[in-house]
Design an enzyme around this catalytic site. Structure first.
Site, short mmCIF file in Angstrom:
data_model
loop_
_atom_site.label_atom_id
_atom_site.label_comp_id
_atom_site.label_asym_id
_atom_site.label_seq_id
_atom_site.Cartn_x
_atom_site.Cartn_y
_atom_site.Cartn_z
N PHE B 124 -26.17 -33.47 -30.62
CA PHE B 124 -25.28 -32.62 -29.82
C PHE B 124 -26.06 -31.37 -29.44
O PHE B 124 -27.07 -31.04 -30.07
CB PHE B 124 -24.06 -32.23 -30.67
CG PHE B 124 -22.74 -32.59 -30.02
CD1 PHE B 124 -22.47 -33.87 -29.59
CD2 PHE B 124 -21.74 -31.62 -29.86
CE1 PHE B 124 -21.24 -34.20 -29.03
CE2 PHE B 124 -20.50 -31.94 -29.30
CZ PHE B 124 -20.26 -33.23 -28.88
N ARG B 387 -20.06 -20.90 -29.67
CA ARG B 387 -19.84 -21.92 -30.69
C ARG B 387 -20.64 -23.18 -30.38
O ARG B 387 -20.69 -23.61 -29.23
CB ARG B 387 -18.35 -22.28 -30.77
CG ARG B 387 -18.07 -23.39 -31.77
CD ARG B 387 -16.60 -23.63 -31.97
NE ARG B 387 -15.94 -24.28 -30.83
CZ ARG B 387 -16.02 -25.58 -30.55
NH1 ARG B 387 -16.74 -26.37 -31.29
NH2 ARG B 387 -15.37 -26.07 -29.51
#
Lengths: 253, 588
Positions: B124, B387
């Site tokens: 990711f 984030r």
């Protein structure tokens, strides 16, 4: 004049109601929920409809569109070109208001399903092929469209005798989990009422997550019950030995 | 008007919010404690915004990349947060995430597997190693459903479809919360010795958003009005890939998992433009960078027909795509008439997450109001200025549990139920019912739509002092206008009425976002200002904290907690700790 869609939306509460017609300007790719939002924002701010994610992940917006149980966020208005689109609440559950029904019975049933009882501590050693079997059931978004369409509940109101398709796949999810050690077969045979299902597959047809509820969950669960309770050899053994099928362990299936 | 009545319910601990962190908090508070615990949910149980998390839950098991460990997860999280994170929260988080994921496995979650039969992990954005445990592209659903069934078997009472309008504080400590059942409109008072807020973010203040209707910041706004500190409110995450076309789906999330599984971004000229912005990490750069890159490409005239970028995963083949991204395949097929196994598709940034929120203690999740705890998106400190994907699901588990335990310890110290001021309840009932009686007022939905327009244009992905100032004026005007919101119909399940309180909360938090954004005169993470385009070292040591006093917002600075030496050392090698170890091993 801009092009319009015509919707006929059921408005009312527990004491009764009727369909009310609304006209909504057409927009490319509009889904039924978009049209209802337009109505809510501009024509009837108190129109009650549940929704959350608007992406078919949460299962809040279940209702009946032209008589078919569907998710409102996933049903395109242009599937009904030139028709008046009738939107009504799920028929199986008591009305609260407009398109919102009282689905609390489902949450009561959920408590009756014994949770996973692992025989070994995590991390589990589990192959993808074993995970595949149960992961299908994990796709369920609890929209309760299967419960709405199941004739045992919809037509016969047998809420006290059958948990409904949603909870058959919930039980299957645990029963078929490779590390589970609990025995839910007596529950299936009695309280959960798996035998009430007569395999018409209506639930599978309306499942927006395409879970093969009947083939992959209900039928295998029925087989487990049949094995335990109706196997002629076992029947004979029980008669001779006085054993109780409820106390047999799942290892025996 | 007839005398209004309300029902009173008493608990040791109430948890407001039934997403991942709320349910995890409730389980931690209730399990084996003998305490009376309730979870209060704005919608039905199991529908919370957590279901929208798709890609995975980040935990450094190292199942595929052995050198991964908590130090590298810590390093990645601090670095992507641009170092204004609360380091202690990040440390706790990185160390505890794997245990929390294994708990889920024991409670029934079935993750995708590696060929060796362990939990599968996917790459990711800005995670050094393959770290995201996942179930196809519905990891959030799995987490929420698992927690839901765990919670209902943990002796917790669940109240569904309740609107909380006021957090009650008595003599400086929390006393409970007041609100009404949405189905009937009946008022309810929850008295509690401790309250955990797990009410999520406020992404609904923006027009293009991946957030569900619930994300209106109710908990943050209620606590702020009651005197709690908000921090880092300028930090709003725009996810790089939201759906663009058709108009009705604009903003719906396209999981980062598409890029994690190999999806490539192109501009209208067929160029892999990430080469220009982050040649090393390319499509898997951090979200702030990828979102800004797409935005810049569109501005430069290299956007797709509906103002985005192309995302292409067709080269992975239909079988693989349908297996790893079944939700995405289905979503595009039904909503956009597009087969992502055969065609590329348009994506553009969409508001996704609010990094800012209630300022909490790292260990216990305690806020500055005694007895009030907060976890998940409503809390602040873990993510800093940006984030990382996959970190929010592990955040819910790690800090949900800690908030529940924090509340439990607080209660164990012998606090009693705080007094309730009857007059205050009377005034609140009057205030909540007032929109029914107003003649010719404004429609709450229309105020909401205008607020979204203002926030998107004035406090969105690209900001400057001037446009923020204009935005602030517009928000203040809308707040004035919103005093005249009125509604029709009865109190029975009336969404127009419910919207009034959502809008009030969003108006307050929008002001907080802009005031904080005006103060941070630099660009850092998700906060991009064209008048201060550089990230400046002197701002790395400051968090902006806001408090609501006498009806207005006061902004102050607080120093960012300094890392102890053993943690600061992790950043001195110029690469992630796991990679350092790896190269040391090779050399050795």
């Amino acid at each position: 004049m801009a092009e319009e869609f015509v919707l006929s939306v059921w408005r009312g509460d527990a004491s009764g109601g009727s369909e009310v017609e609304y006209r909504v300007p057409k927009e490319t790719g509009m889904v039924v929920l978009d049209a209802l939002h337009y109505i809510q924002h501009n024509l009837a701010p108190d129109l009650a409809v549940r929704w959350n994610c608007k992406a078919a992940h949460c299962g809040s917006c279940a209702a009946e569109v032209n008589g078919v149980p569907k998710l409102l966020c996933k049903t395109r208005m242009d599937d009904y070109q030139g028709e008046t689109v009738s939107v009504r609440p799920m028929k199986t559950f008591p009305i609260i208001k407009d398109l919102v029904t009282d689905v609390s019975w489902n949450y009561q049933v959920a408590k009756e399903v014994p949770p996973l009882a692992p025989t070994v501590p995590a991390p589990f050693h589990m192959m993808q092929i074993d995970a595949d079997r149960v992961q299908e059931f994990h796709r369920c978004i609890e929209c309760f469209l299967c419960q709405d369409t199941c004739h045992v509940l919809r037509n016969h109101q047998a809420f006290d005798r059958y948990f409904g398709p949603r909870f058959m796949i919930k039980i299957a999810e645990f029963e078929m989990h490779p590390k589970d050690g609990a025995d839910r077969v007596p529950l299936l045979a009695h309280e959960a009422g798996v035998n009430m299902c007569n395999v018409t597959k209506c639930c599978t047809e309306v499942c927006p997550q395409h879970i093969r509820i009947t083939d992959n969950a209900i039928i295998p669960l029925k087989e487990r019950v049949a094995d335990r309770y109706y196997d002629p050899v076992r029947l004979l053994w029980r008669r001779l030995s006085g054993a109780n099928p409820r106390s047999e362990t799942s290892a025996a299936t | 008007m007839a005398q209004e009545t309300y029902e009173t319910l008493e608990y040791d601990i109430i948890v407001i919010g039934a997403g991942g962190s709320g349910l995890r908090a409730a389980v931690a508070a209730a399990e084996g404690s003998g305490l009376k615990v309730a979870v209060i949910s704005k919608s039905l149980l199991g529908k919370a915004h957590t279901v929208m998390a798709e890609g995975g839950v980040a935990a450094s098991f190292g199942n595929l990349d052995a050198p991964d460990g908590w130090e590298t997860h810590f390093y990645d999280t601090m670095r992507s947060g641009h170092f204004i994170n609360n380091y202690r929260m990040v440390e706790i988080f990185a160390k505890e995430a794997p245990d929390r994921v294994l708990e889920l496995e024991a409670w029934g979650a079935v993750f995708d597997r590696t060929p060796e039969g362990r939990i599968m992990q996917r790459p990711f954005g800005a995670h050094t190693f393959r770290r995201l445990c996942h179930i196809g592209d519905h990891t959030g659903l799995e987490l929420l459903r698992t927690m839901q069934y765990k919670a209902i078997h943990s002796g917790i009472d669940v109240y569904q479809e309740v609107t909380m309008t006021k957090l009650l504080v008595s003599h400086g400590r929390v006393a409970g919360a007041f609100g009404y059942f949405r189905a009937t409109g009946r008022f309810v008072l929850f008295r509690a010795r401790a309250v955990v807020l797990a009410t999520g973010g406020w992404g609904k203040v923006y027009k293009v958003t991946s957030n569900s209707w619930e994300s209106t910041g109710d908990g943050a706004a209620m606590a702020f009005r009651a005197g709690a500190d908000l921090m880092d409110m300028e930090m709003v995450q725009f996810h790089p890939t939201g759906m663009v076309w058709p108009p009705g789906v604009r903003g719906i999330l396209v999981t980062e998992g598409v890029r994690g599984e190999g999806g490539l971004l192109f501009n209208s000229e067929g160029e892999r433009f990430m080469q220009r912005y982050d040649p090393e990490r390319m499509e898997l750069s951090s979200r702030d960078v990828v979102a800004r890159s797409i935005f810049k490409e569109v501005q430069a005239g290299r956007g797709t027909p509906h103002g985005g970028a192309w995302l292409d995963i067709t080269h992975k083949g239909p079988e693989y795509i349908k297996r790893k991204l079944p939700g995405m395949y289905e979503q595009f097929l039904t909503l956009a008439d597009l087969d992502i196994t055969k065609e590329r598709f348009e994506v553009a940034p969409t508001c996704h997450y609010t990094m800012g929120g209630l300022r909490v203690e790292a260990e216990t999740c305690a806020t500055n109001i005694p007895g009030l705890f907060a976890a998940g998106e409503v809390a602040c400190g873990l993510h800093g200025a940006n984030r990382l994907g996959g970190n929010s699901l592990s955040d819910l588990l790690v800090f949900g549990r800690r908030a529940g335990m924090g509340a439990r310890e607080y209660v164990a110290n012998g606090v009693t139920l705080a007094d309730i001021d009857e007059a205050e309840i009377g005034q609140e009932m009057e205030r909540v019912l007032a929109p029914f009686g107003r003649e010719g007022g404004v429609n709450p939905y229309h105020i909401h739509e205008r607020l979204q327009e203002v926030m998107t244009n004035h406090a969105g992905i690209m900001r400057s002092g001037e446009i923020l100032e204009q935005g602030l004026q517009k928000v203040l005007e809308l707040q004035e206008e919103a005093r005249r919101m009125s509604i029709q119909g009865s109190r029975t399940y009336n969404p127009g009425w419910h919207a009034v309180f959502d809008v009030e909360n969003m108006l307050l938090l929008s002001e907080a976002i802009i005031r904080s954004a005006l103060e941070r005169k630099e660009s850092r993470g998700a906060h991009w200002r064209t008048d201060y385009p550089d990230e400046l070292p002197e701002w790395q040591t400051i968090n902006f904290v806001e408090r609501y006093e006498g009806g207005s917002i006061r902004v102050r600075t607080e120093p960012v907690k300094e890392m102890p030496e053993h943690l600061a050392k992790l950043f001195t090698y110029g690469k992630a700790p796991g990679l350092v170890q790896q190269s040391e091993k090779k050399e050795g």
